[in-house]
Design a protein around this motif. Structure first.
Motif, PDB file in Angstrom:
ATOM      1  N   SER A 121     -34.859 -15.618 -18.633  1.00 27.01           N
ATOM      2  CA  SER A 121     -34.570 -16.881 -19.318  1.00 27.01           C
ATOM      3  C   SER A 121     -33.604 -17.742 -18.524  1.00 27.01           C
ATOM      4  O   SER A 121     -32.821 -17.253 -17.719  1.00 27.01           O
ATOM      5  N   VAL A 122     -33.661 -19.036 -18.811  1.00 25.63           N
ATOM      6  CA  VAL A 122     -32.676 -19.980 -18.278  1.00 25.63           C
ATOM      7  C   VAL A 122     -32.310 -20.920 -19.413  1.00 25.63           C
ATOM      8  O   VAL A 122     -33.176 -21.380 -20.158  1.00 25.63           O
ATOM      9  N   THR A 123     -31.025 -21.150 -19.583  1.00 27.50           N
ATOM     10  CA  THR A 123     -30.548 -22.079 -20.618  1.00 27.50           C
ATOM     11  C   THR A 123     -29.637 -23.098 -19.952  1.00 27.50           C
ATOM     12  O   THR A 123     -29.742 -23.318 -18.763  1.00 27.50           O
ATOM     13  N   GLY A 124     -28.746 -23.693 -20.682  1.00 24.94           N
ATOM     14  CA  GLY A 124     -27.971 -24.805 -20.155  1.00 24.94           C
ATOM     15  C   GLY A 124     -26.686 -24.465 -19.427  1.00 24.94           C
ATOM     16  O   GLY A 124     -26.047 -25.346 -18.860  1.00 24.94           O
ATOM     17  N   GLU A 125     -26.267 -23.199 -19.406  1.00 26.55           N
ATOM     18  CA  GLU A 125     -25.000 -22.852 -18.764  1.00 26.55           C
ATOM     19  C   GLU A 125     -25.078 -23.091 -17.261  1.00 26.55           C
ATOM     20  O   GLU A 125     -25.973 -22.588 -16.601  1.00 26.55           O
ATOM     21  N   GLN A 126     -24.111 -23.869 -16.726  1.00 26.30           N
ATOM     22  CA  GLN A 126     -24.118 -24.211 -15.304  1.00 26.30           C
ATOM     23  C   GLN A 126     -22.895 -23.638 -14.594  1.00 26.30           C
ATOM     24  O   GLN A 126     -21.790 -23.624 -15.136  1.00 26.30           O
ATOM     25  N   TYR A 127     -23.126 -23.206 -13.370  1.00 26.91           N
ATOM     26  CA  TYR A 127     -22.054 -22.655 -12.542  1.00 26.91           C
ATOM     27  C   TYR A 127     -21.224 -23.767 -11.910  1.00 26.91           C
ATOM     28  O   TYR A 127     -21.708 -24.876 -11.709  1.00 26.91           O
ATOM     29  N   GLY A 128     -19.995 -23.402 -11.578  1.00 23.06           N
ATOM     30  CA  GLY A 128     -19.138 -24.249 -10.755  1.00 23.06           C
ATOM     31  C   GLY A 128     -19.285 -23.804  -9.311  1.00 23.06           C
ATOM     32  O   GLY A 128     -20.366 -23.394  -8.880  1.00 23.06           O
ATOM     33  N   ARG A 129     -18.222 -23.811  -8.563  1.00 19.80           N
ATOM     34  CA  ARG A 129     -18.259 -23.430  -7.160  1.00 19.80           C
ATOM     35  C   ARG A 129     -18.519 -21.944  -7.008  1.00 19.80           C
ATOM     36  O   ARG A 129     -18.072 -21.180  -7.841  1.00 19.80           O
ATOM     37  N   PRO A 130     -19.207 -21.464  -6.027  1.00 19.61           N
ATOM     38  CA  PRO A 130     -19.796 -22.192  -4.905  1.00 19.61           C
ATOM     39  C   PRO A 130     -21.233 -22.659  -5.148  1.00 19.61           C
ATOM     40  O   PRO A 130     -21.881 -23.166  -4.239  1.00 19.61           O
ATOM     41  N   ILE A 131     -21.759 -22.485  -6.355  1.00 19.98           N
ATOM     42  CA  ILE A 131     -23.154 -22.864  -6.617  1.00 19.98           C
ATOM     43  C   ILE A 131     -23.181 -23.918  -7.725  1.00 19.98           C
ATOM     44  O   ILE A 131     -23.920 -23.806  -8.700  1.00 19.98           O
ATOM     45  N   HIS A 132     -22.390 -24.944  -7.548  1.00 17.69           N
ATOM     46  CA  HIS A 132     -22.190 -26.005  -8.532  1.00 17.69           C
ATOM     47  C   HIS A 132     -23.518 -26.588  -9.039  1.00 17.69           C
ATOM     48  O   HIS A 132     -24.401 -26.913  -8.261  1.00 17.69           O
ATOM     49  N   GLY A 133     -23.626 -26.699 -10.362  1.00 17.92           N
ATOM     50  CA  GLY A 133     -24.776 -27.344 -10.974  1.00 17.92           C
ATOM     51  C   GLY A 133     -25.989 -26.461 -11.167  1.00 17.92           C
ATOM     52  O   GLY A 133     -26.934 -26.848 -11.851  1.00 17.92           O
ATOM     53  N   GLN A 134     -26.003 -25.273 -10.569  1.00 24.74           N
ATOM     54  CA  GLN A 134     -27.135 -24.375 -10.771  1.00 24.74           C
ATOM     55  C   GLN A 134     -26.978 -23.693 -12.129  1.00 24.74           C
ATOM     56  O   GLN A 134     -25.874 -23.409 -12.579  1.00 24.74           O
ATOM     57  N   LYS A 135     -28.104 -23.444 -12.787  1.00 21.94           N
ATOM     58  CA  LYS A 135     -28.079 -22.875 -14.134  1.00 21.94           C
ATOM     59  C   LYS A 135     -28.159 -21.354 -14.088  1.00 21.94           C
ATOM     60  O   LYS A 135     -28.793 -20.785 -13.197  1.00 21.94           O
ATOM     61  N   GLU A 136     -27.521 -20.748 -15.074  1.00 22.17           N
ATOM     62  CA  GLU A 136     -27.547 -19.291 -15.155  1.00 22.17           C
ATOM     63  C   GLU A 136     -28.931 -18.813 -15.588  1.00 22.17           C
ATOM     64  O   GLU A 136     -29.478 -19.280 -16.583  1.00 22.17           O
ATOM     65  N   MET A 140     -32.708 -12.416 -22.052  1.00 23.32           N
ATOM     66  CA  MET A 140     -32.474 -12.630 -23.484  1.00 23.32           C
ATOM     67  C   MET A 140     -33.329 -11.651 -24.278  1.00 23.32           C
ATOM     68  O   MET A 140     -34.482 -11.407 -23.932  1.00 23.32           O
ATOM     69  N   ALA A 141     -32.751 -11.149 -25.359  1.00 19.58           N
ATOM     70  CA  ALA A 141     -33.436 -10.139 -26.168  1.00 19.58           C
ATOM     71  C   ALA A 141     -34.634 -10.691 -26.931  1.00 19.58           C
ATOM     72  O   ALA A 141     -35.548  -9.945 -27.267  1.00 19.58           O
ATOM     73  N   THR A 142     -34.650 -11.998 -27.215  1.00 21.85           N
ATOM     74  CA  THR A 142     -35.738 -12.581 -27.994  1.00 21.85           C
ATOM     75  C   THR A 142     -36.492 -13.614 -27.172  1.00 21.85           C
ATOM     76  O   THR A 142     -35.930 -14.251 -26.279  1.00 21.85           O
ATOM     77  N   SER A 143     -37.750 -13.809 -27.511  1.00 25.69           N
ATOM     78  CA  SER A 143     -38.532 -14.833 -26.824  1.00 25.69           C
ATOM     79  C   SER A 143     -38.188 -16.195 -27.416  1.00 25.69           C
ATOM     80  O   SER A 143     -37.884 -16.320 -28.601  1.00 25.69           O
ATOM     81  N   SER A 144     -38.221 -17.215 -26.569  1.00 24.31           N
ATOM     82  CA  SER A 144     -37.924 -18.584 -26.991  1.00 24.31           C
ATOM     83  C   SER A 144     -38.517 -19.542 -25.956  1.00 24.31           C
ATOM     84  O   SER A 144     -39.101 -19.111 -24.966  1.00 24.31           O
ATOM     85  N   ASN A 146     -36.913 -21.004 -23.855  1.00 27.11           N
ATOM     86  CA  ASN A 146     -36.115 -20.860 -22.635  1.00 27.11           C
ATOM     87  C   ASN A 146     -36.632 -19.788 -21.690  1.00 27.11           C
ATOM     88  O   ASN A 146     -36.050 -19.591 -20.630  1.00 27.11           O
ATOM     89  N   ASN A 147     -37.697 -19.095 -22.072  1.00 29.09           N
ATOM     90  CA  ASN A 147     -38.186 -18.067 -21.160  1.00 29.09           C
ATOM     91  C   ASN A 147     -39.662 -18.214 -20.792  1.00 29.09           C
ATOM     92  O   ASN A 147     -40.341 -17.248 -20.513  1.00 29.09           O
ATOM     93  N   TYR A 148     -40.125 -19.446 -20.758  1.00 27.57           N
ATOM     94  CA  TYR A 148     -41.451 -19.736 -20.196  1.00 27.57           C
ATOM     95  C   TYR A 148     -41.284 -20.145 -18.742  1.00 27.57           C
ATOM     96  O   TYR A 148     -40.378 -20.916 -18.403  1.00 27.57           O
ATOM     97  N   TRP A 149     -42.161 -19.648 -17.893  1.00 26.81           N
ATOM     98  CA  TRP A 149     -42.132 -19.969 -16.464  1.00 26.81           C
ATOM     99  C   TRP A 149     -43.531 -20.397 -16.038  1.00 26.81           C
ATOM    100  O   TRP A 149     -44.526 -19.982 -16.606  1.00 26.81           O
ATOM    101  N   LYS A 150     -43.577 -21.206 -14.989  1.00 24.46           N
ATOM    102  CA  LYS A 150     -44.853 -21.697 -14.477  1.00 24.46           C
ATOM    103  C   LYS A 150     -44.784 -21.760 -12.951  1.00 24.46           C
ATOM    104  O   LYS A 150     -43.783 -22.193 -12.393  1.00 24.46           O
ATOM    105  N   VAL A 151     -45.853 -21.346 -12.308  1.00 26.75           N
ATOM    106  CA  VAL A 151     -45.939 -21.445 -10.848  1.00 26.75           C
ATOM    107  C   VAL A 151     -46.059 -22.916 -10.492  1.00 26.75           C
ATOM    108  O   VAL A 151     -46.918 -23.626 -11.027  1.00 26.75           O
ATOM    109  N   MET A 152     -45.208 -23.396  -9.594  1.00 30.98           N
ATOM    110  CA  MET A 152     -45.222 -24.817  -9.227  1.00 30.98           C
ATOM    111  C   MET A 152     -45.939 -25.065  -7.901  1.00 30.98           C
ATOM    112  O   MET A 152     -46.586 -26.062  -7.730  1.00 30.98           O
ATOM    113  N   GLU A 153     -45.775 -24.192  -6.962  1.00 31.54           N
ATOM    114  CA  GLU A 153     -46.480 -24.302  -5.684  1.00 31.54           C
ATOM    115  C   GLU A 153     -46.474 -22.943  -5.023  1.00 31.54           C
ATOM    116  O   GLU A 153     -45.820 -22.033  -5.493  1.00 31.54           O
TER     117      GLU A 153
END
Length: 172
Positions: A121-136, A140-144, A146-153
């Motif tokens: 899963s990925v939600t809205g929590e974002q890291y600071g330094r050294p990976i600023h702006g990347q999301k955690e 997650m124990a439950t489906s939502s 936030n845990n759908y993924w799709k191949v982009m290329e």
């Protein structure tokens, strides 16, 4: 996009971090789909819904991994990258959760950790330094939503001849 690079977590396992990024031109968001640990699959073999796989990060050769460490921002389960040259352990295995018989390139899927049952899963929590702006990215124990993924290329392998016969001549 599922992202990783050789930056280690400062807490928890101390393994290579896995994050989410939105940049479409990110070279650290490429992953190779492989057979589950200790198994072999031939190139061109379709991935079945419900099949266990490994995802290996192309840039570092480490596998998408999870274990019972707490993730640094959300307090969910940590997801990391582990192993060397694509070799790790059974905690690198994820089950492809999708509808239908096979994982279809343009469809959304979920990945459920085979040992702990959490969803990638990925939600809205974002890291600071050294990976600023990347999301955690975490488990997650439950489906939502936030845990759908799709191949982009990526590189798509044509299904093997045996699969094509199975798909188009199911009546035999």
């Amino acid at each position: 996009r599922l992202h990783s690079h050789d930056v280690r977590y400062g807490s928890g396992s101390g393994q290579q971090s896995v994050t989410g990024v939105s940049a479409a031109d990110d070279g650290n968001s490429y992953w190779r789909v492989r057979a589950r640990t200790a198994a072999v699959c031939q190139r061109g073999t379709p991935v079945r819904c419900g099949q266990a796989i490994r995802l290996t990060h192309l840039g570092t050769g480490r596998n998408l991994h999870s274990h019972r460490f707490t993730s640094p921002l959300s307090g969910n389960q940590e997801v990391s990258a582990f192993g060397e040259a694509g070799e790790g352990d059974y905690l690198d295995d994820w089950t492809v959760v999708c509808s239908g018989t096979y994982w279809v390139r343009d469809d959304e899927v979920r990945f459920q950790h085979t040992s702990t049952d959490v969803f990638l899963s990925v939600t809205g929590e974002q890291y600071g330094r050294p990976i600023h702006g990347q999301k955690e990215v975490h488990g997650m124990a439950t489906s939502s939503q936030n845990n759908y993924w799709k191949v982009m290329e990526g590189i798509f392998m044509q299904p093997s001849e045996a699969f094509q016969v199975e798909q188009y001549h199911a009546e035999l």
